[in-house]
Design a protein around this motif. Structure first.
Motif, PDB file in Angstrom:
ATOM      1  N   PRO A  55       0.833  -1.202   0.000  1.00  0.00           N
ATOM      2  CA  PRO A  55       0.000   0.000   0.000  1.00  0.00           C
ATOM      3  C   PRO A  55       0.872   1.258   0.000  1.00  0.00           C
ATOM      4  CG  PRO A  55      -0.628  -1.478   1.786  1.00  0.00           C
ATOM      5  CD  PRO A  55       0.619  -2.028   1.178  1.00  0.00           C
ATOM      6  N   PRO A  57       0.988   5.281   1.071  1.00  0.00           N
ATOM      7  CA  PRO A  57       0.296   6.309   1.859  1.00  0.00           C
ATOM      8  C   PRO A  57      -0.218   7.438   0.957  1.00  0.00           C
ATOM      9  CG  PRO A  57       2.363   5.714   2.902  1.00  0.00           C
ATOM     10  CD  PRO A  57       2.362   5.069   1.542  1.00  0.00           C
ATOM     11  N   TYR A  66      -5.699   6.044   5.120  1.00  0.00           N
ATOM     12  CA  TYR A  66      -4.284   6.346   5.301  1.00  0.00           C
ATOM     13  C   TYR A  66      -3.471   6.004   4.056  1.00  0.00           C
ATOM     14  CZ  TYR A  66       0.398   6.391   7.224  1.00  0.00           C
ATOM     15  OH  TYR A  66       1.718   6.668   7.448  1.00  0.00           O
ATOM     16  N   ALA A  67      -3.822   4.897   3.393  1.00  0.00           N
ATOM     17  CA  ALA A  67      -3.033   4.403   2.265  1.00  0.00           C
ATOM     18  C   ALA A  67      -3.963   3.804   1.215  1.00  0.00           C
ATOM     19  CB  ALA A  67      -2.028   3.357   2.745  1.00  0.00           C
ATOM     20  N   GLN A  79      -4.897   3.256   8.737  1.00  0.00           N
ATOM     21  CA  GLN A  79      -3.505   3.080   9.177  1.00  0.00           C
ATOM     22  C   GLN A  79      -3.318   1.700   9.800  1.00  0.00           C
ATOM     23  OE1 GLN A  79      -1.336   6.205  10.875  1.00  0.00           O
ATOM     24  NE2 GLN A  79       0.465   4.893  10.876  1.00  0.00           N
ATOM     25  N   GLU A  81      -4.898  -1.119   8.994  1.00  0.00           N
ATOM     26  CA  GLU A  81      -4.819  -2.087   7.887  1.00  0.00           C
ATOM     27  C   GLU A  81      -3.473  -1.970   7.176  1.00  0.00           C
ATOM     28  OE1 GLU A  81      -9.546  -2.285   6.698  1.00  0.00           O
ATOM     29  OE2 GLU A  81      -8.349  -0.581   6.029  1.00  0.00           O
ATOM     30  N   TYR A  82      -3.027  -0.745   6.965  1.00  0.00           N
ATOM     31  CA  TYR A  82      -1.724  -0.494   6.339  1.00  0.00           C
ATOM     32  C   TYR A  82      -0.605  -1.148   7.150  1.00  0.00           C
ATOM     33  CZ  TYR A  82       2.453   2.257   5.109  1.00  0.00           C
ATOM     34  OH  TYR A  82       3.711   2.640   4.747  1.00  0.00           O
ATOM     35  N   ASP A  83      -0.608  -0.900   8.447  1.00  0.00           N
ATOM     36  CA  ASP A  83       0.427  -1.462   9.323  1.00  0.00           C
ATOM     37  C   ASP A  83       0.410  -2.986   9.300  1.00  0.00           C
ATOM     38  OD1 ASP A  83       1.210   1.107  10.031  1.00  0.00           O
ATOM     39  OD2 ASP A  83       0.118   1.101  11.935  1.00  0.00           O
TER      40      ASP A  83
END
Length: 111
Positions: A55, A57, A66-67, A79, A81-83
């Motif tokens: 992903p 950002p 976030y992304a 954020q 899910e991104y992490d």
């Protein structure tokens, strides 16, 4: 659900994130193995969608978005899910001694 349009050099390993959009579309991100590295792959309704291997950002993220991943359409992620996606891909690449390279979207002259 059976996955469609999976590139021939991609091995689907495990699901990372799954969510249903407000329009009812099922979004899934899977951990995948490519020839040289582990990546994340986006599937919408079980169909693989091309895009970056991780992903990206947003330039101006919000608390909800976030992304993003995908090209048409782009799908937004929080954020959290991104992490989760980044963490899982990084762990597998480190565990298997793969050097991750993201060349998606680069315009490289091959003259």
């Amino acid at each position: 659900m059976q996955l469609e349009d999976v590139p021939s050099d991609m091995e689907v390993i495990s699901p990372l994130v799954e969510k249903t959009l407000s329009n009812g579309m099922l979004i899934e991100v899977f951990l995948v193995k490519r020839p040289r590295q582990y990546e994340a792959a986006l599937f919408i309704g079980g169909i693989h969608k091309p895009g970056p291997p991780l992903p990206r950002p947003f330039d101006t993220p919000t608390p909800q978005l976030y992304a993003w991943m995908g090209v048409r359409p782009k799908v937004g992620f929080s954020q959290e899910e991104y992490d989760e996606i980044i963490g899982a891909v990084n762990v597998q690449n480190k565990l298997h001694h793969c050097h991750f390279m993201d060349k998606w979207g680069l315009n490289i002259d091959e003259d």
